[in-house]
Design a protein around this motif. Sequence first.
Motif, PDB file in Angstrom:
ATOM      1  N   MET A  28       0.845  -1.172   0.000  1.00 30.62           N
ATOM      2  CA  MET A  28       0.000   0.000   0.000  1.00 30.62           C
ATOM      3  C   MET A  28       0.892   1.238   0.000  1.00 30.62           C
ATOM      4  O   MET A  28       1.813   1.348   0.792  1.00 30.62           O
ATOM      5  N   ALA A  29       0.616   2.143  -0.882  1.00 31.52           N
ATOM      6  CA  ALA A  29       1.431   3.339  -0.997  1.00 31.52           C
ATOM      7  C   ALA A  29       1.128   4.301   0.150  1.00 31.52           C
ATOM      8  O   ALA A  29      -0.007   4.445   0.585  1.00 31.52           O
ATOM      9  N   ARG A  30       2.176   4.916   0.622  1.00 32.13           N
ATOM     10  CA  ARG A  30       2.030   5.913   1.687  1.00 32.13           C
ATOM     11  C   ARG A  30       1.753   7.270   1.078  1.00 32.13           C
ATOM     12  O   ARG A  30       2.425   7.690   0.150  1.00 32.13           O
ATOM     13  N   ARG A  31       0.765   7.950   1.630  1.00 33.04           N
ATOM     14  CA  ARG A  31       0.462   9.295   1.126  1.00 33.04           C
ATOM     15  C   ARG A  31       1.229  10.324   1.935  1.00 33.04           C
ATOM     16  O   ARG A  31       1.318  10.220   3.144  1.00 33.04           O
ATOM     17  N   GLN A  32       1.699  11.285   1.240  1.00 30.98           N
ATOM     18  CA  GLN A  32       2.409  12.366   1.916  1.00 30.98           C
ATOM     19  C   GLN A  32       1.545  13.611   1.824  1.00 30.98           C
ATOM     20  O   GLN A  32       0.993  13.910   0.782  1.00 30.98           O
ATOM     21  N   TYR A  33       1.421  14.274   2.929  1.00 30.14           N
ATOM     22  CA  TYR A  33       0.633  15.498   2.988  1.00 30.14           C
ATOM     23  C   TYR A  33       1.561  16.645   3.330  1.00 30.14           C
ATOM     24  O   TYR A  33       2.448  16.521   4.165  1.00 30.14           O
ATOM     25  N   SER A  34       1.334  17.737   2.694  1.00 30.00           N
ATOM     26  CA  SER A  34       2.084  18.939   3.059  1.00 30.00           C
ATOM     27  C   SER A  34       1.075  19.995   3.504  1.00 30.00           C
ATOM     28  O   SER A  34      -0.039  20.063   3.002  1.00 30.00           O
ATOM     29  N   PHE A  35       1.472  20.751   4.469  1.00 28.81           N
ATOM     30  CA  PHE A  35       0.598  21.787   5.009  1.00 28.81           C
ATOM     31  C   PHE A  35       1.215  23.147   4.774  1.00 28.81           C
ATOM     32  O   PHE A  35       2.413  23.342   4.977  1.00 28.81           O
ATOM     33  N   ASN A  36       0.401  24.035   4.361  1.00 32.37           N
ATOM     34  CA  ASN A  36       0.831  25.411   4.192  1.00 32.37           C
ATOM     35  C   ASN A  36       0.708  26.086   5.553  1.00 32.37           C
ATOM     36  O   ASN A  36      -0.346  26.035   6.185  1.00 32.37           O
ATOM     37  N   SER A  37       1.752  26.722   6.027  1.00 35.88           N
ATOM     38  CA  SER A  37       1.720  27.322   7.362  1.00 35.88           C
ATOM     39  C   SER A  37       0.662  28.426   7.470  1.00 35.88           C
ATOM     40  O   SER A  37       0.181  28.714   8.557  1.00 35.88           O
ATOM     41  N   GLU A  38       0.273  29.023   6.350  1.00 33.64           N
ATOM     42  CA  GLU A  38      -0.755  30.064   6.394  1.00 33.64           C
ATOM     43  C   GLU A  38      -2.129  29.495   6.732  1.00 33.64           C
ATOM     44  O   GLU A  38      -3.007  30.218   7.171  1.00 33.64           O
ATOM     45  N   GLU A  39      -2.320  28.201   6.529  1.00 35.34           N
ATOM     46  CA  GLU A  39      -3.612  27.584   6.817  1.00 35.34           C
ATOM     47  C   GLU A  39      -3.915  27.572   8.311  1.00 35.34           C
ATOM     48  O   GLU A  39      -5.053  27.446   8.723  1.00 35.34           O
ATOM     49  N   PHE A  40      -2.915  27.684   9.142  1.00 34.46           N
ATOM     50  CA  PHE A  40      -3.091  27.593  10.584  1.00 34.46           C
ATOM     51  C   PHE A  40      -3.184  28.947  11.263  1.00 34.46           C
ATOM     52  O   PHE A  40      -3.430  29.015  12.456  1.00 34.46           O
ATOM     53  N   HIS A  41      -2.976  30.017  10.555  1.00 34.50           N
ATOM     54  CA  HIS A  41      -3.024  31.349  11.142  1.00 34.50           C
ATOM     55  C   HIS A  41      -4.237  32.101  10.597  1.00 34.50           C
ATOM     56  O   HIS A  41      -4.429  32.162   9.386  1.00 34.50           O
ATOM     57  N   PRO A  42      -5.050  32.657  11.484  1.00 39.35           N
ATOM     58  CA  PRO A  42      -6.203  33.408  10.979  1.00 39.35           C
ATOM     59  C   PRO A  42      -5.747  34.643  10.209  1.00 39.35           C
ATOM     60  O   PRO A  42      -4.745  35.259  10.545  1.00 39.35           O
ATOM     61  N   MET A  43      -6.486  34.931   9.173  1.00 37.31           N
ATOM     62  CA  MET A  43      -6.159  36.104   8.366  1.00 37.31           C
ATOM     63  C   MET A  43      -6.634  37.359   9.069  1.00 37.31           C
ATOM     64  O   MET A  43      -7.667  37.356   9.737  1.00 37.31           O
ATOM     65  N   GLN A  44      -5.870  38.413   8.933  1.00 36.08           N
ATOM     66  CA  GLN A  44      -6.280  39.702   9.470  1.00 36.08           C
ATOM     67  C   GLN A  44      -7.369  40.262   8.562  1.00 36.08           C
ATOM     68  O   GLN A  44      -7.257  40.180   7.347  1.00 36.08           O
ATOM     69  N   PRO A  45      -8.434  40.817   9.149  1.00 36.32           N
ATOM     70  CA  PRO A  45      -9.470  41.401   8.300  1.00 36.32           C
ATOM     71  C   PRO A  45      -8.937  42.612   7.538  1.00 36.32           C
ATOM     72  O   PRO A  45      -8.164  43.403   8.075  1.00 36.32           O
ATOM     73  N   THR A  46      -9.366  42.719   6.315  1.00 33.67           N
ATOM     74  CA  THR A  46      -8.987  43.880   5.512  1.00 33.67           C
ATOM     75  C   THR A  46      -9.913  45.041   5.864  1.00 33.67           C
ATOM     76  O   THR A  46     -10.931  44.862   6.540  1.00 33.67           O
ATOM     77  N   SER A  47      -9.598  46.205   5.387  1.00 30.41           N
ATOM     78  CA  SER A  47     -10.467  47.360   5.631  1.00 30.41           C
ATOM     79  C   SER A  47     -11.837  47.136   4.998  1.00 30.41           C
ATOM     80  O   SER A  47     -12.858  47.552   5.550  1.00 30.41           O
ATOM     81  N   ALA A  48     -11.868  46.436   3.875  1.00 30.61           N
ATOM     82  CA  ALA A  48     -13.159  46.121   3.248  1.00 30.61           C
ATOM     83  C   ALA A  48     -13.977  45.194   4.144  1.00 30.61           C
ATOM     84  O   ALA A  48     -15.194  45.371   4.276  1.00 30.61           O
ATOM     85  N   ASP A  49     -13.310  44.203   4.777  1.00 31.99           N
ATOM     86  CA  ASP A  49     -14.005  43.304   5.709  1.00 31.99           C
ATOM     87  C   ASP A  49     -14.614  44.085   6.866  1.00 31.99           C
ATOM     88  O   ASP A  49     -15.749  43.837   7.275  1.00 31.99           O
ATOM     89  N   ILE A  50     -13.855  45.013   7.401  1.00 34.62           N
ATOM     90  CA  ILE A  50     -14.312  45.813   8.542  1.00 34.62           C
ATOM     91  C   ILE A  50     -15.506  46.672   8.154  1.00 34.62           C
ATOM     92  O   ILE A  50     -16.504  46.735   8.876  1.00 34.62           O
ATOM     93  N   ILE A  51     -15.429  47.293   6.988  1.00 37.71           N
ATOM     94  CA  ILE A  51     -16.536  48.131   6.515  1.00 37.71           C
ATOM     95  C   ILE A  51     -17.781  47.281   6.278  1.00 37.71           C
ATOM     96  O   ILE A  51     -18.892  47.668   6.664  1.00 37.71           O
ATOM     97  N   LEU A  52     -17.622  46.121   5.661  1.00 38.90           N
ATOM     98  CA  LEU A  52     -18.772  45.241   5.427  1.00 38.90           C
ATOM     99  C   LEU A  52     -19.397  44.776   6.738  1.00 38.90           C
ATOM    100  O   LEU A  52     -20.623  44.714   6.855  1.00 38.90           O
ATOM    101  N   ARG A  53     -18.574  44.465   7.745  1.00 41.16           N
ATOM    102  CA  ARG A  53     -19.101  44.057   9.047  1.00 41.16           C
ATOM    103  C   ARG A  53     -19.893  45.206   9.678  1.00 41.16           C
ATOM    104  O   ARG A  53     -20.975  44.997  10.216  1.00 41.16           O
ATOM    105  N   GLN A  54     -19.352  46.416   9.600  1.00 37.32           N
ATOM    106  CA  GLN A  54     -20.056  47.576  10.157  1.00 37.32           C
ATOM    107  C   GLN A  54     -21.384  47.802   9.454  1.00 37.32           C
ATOM    108  O   GLN A  54     -22.395  48.099  10.096  1.00 37.32           O
ATOM    109  N   GLN A  55     -21.411  47.664   8.148  1.00 35.80           N
ATOM    110  CA  GLN A  55     -22.651  47.830   7.392  1.00 35.80           C
ATOM    111  C   GLN A  55     -23.664  46.752   7.752  1.00 35.80           C
ATOM    112  O   GLN A  55     -24.853  47.028   7.880  1.00 35.80           O
ATOM    113  N   LEU A  56     -23.193  45.522   7.926  1.00 34.44           N
ATOM    114  CA  LEU A  56     -24.074  44.430   8.327  1.00 34.44           C
ATOM    115  C   LEU A  56     -24.680  44.712   9.711  1.00 34.44           C
ATOM    116  O   LEU A  56     -25.890  44.587   9.896  1.00 34.44           O
ATOM    117  N   GLU A  57     -23.839  45.106  10.653  1.00 30.02           N
ATOM    118  CA  GLU A  57     -24.318  45.395  12.010  1.00 30.02           C
ATOM    119  C   GLU A  57     -25.316  46.557  12.009  1.00 30.02           C
ATOM    120  O   GLU A  57     -26.343  46.504  12.682  1.00 30.02           O
TER     121      GLU A  57
END
Length: 124
Positions: free
Chosen positions: A1-30
């Motif tokens: 049986m072949a072994r599968r190798q997985y690679s992980f991107n380190s960015e997948e584990f860190h939450p993204m900082q909201p952009t100014s557009a994200d902040i404005i959209l959240r404010q408009q939603l609220e």
Amino acid sequence: MARRQYSFNSEEFHPMQPTSADIILRQQLEYSISRYFYEACDRTIQNLLSNCRWYVTTHASAMTLVIECPDQVTNWRILQQMVPMGTLLNKIITSAKIRVCPPESQGIPFEMRVDELAVYRDMA
């Protein structure tokens, strides 16, 4: 049986900082949710809310209507309107919460999820 190798991107584990557009959209939603909620309230609840500092926040895991009461009398009146306010909020989003904050140093905030309304209806 072949072994599968997985690679992980380190960015997948860190939450993204909201952009100014994200902040404005959240404010408009609220803002939109706040306005929709307020307009759906009856005159009694609107008058009570006008005596408080209140806002909707989406920063937590669930949308939260936060009501900061200026005095104990207003706090008690707001608490008496939790079921009607929760019913309105539940029509907007079923995972919402209401947090009622008494005046500073006069108690702890009371928080209710709108999906718990049946418990409070039976008590009212």
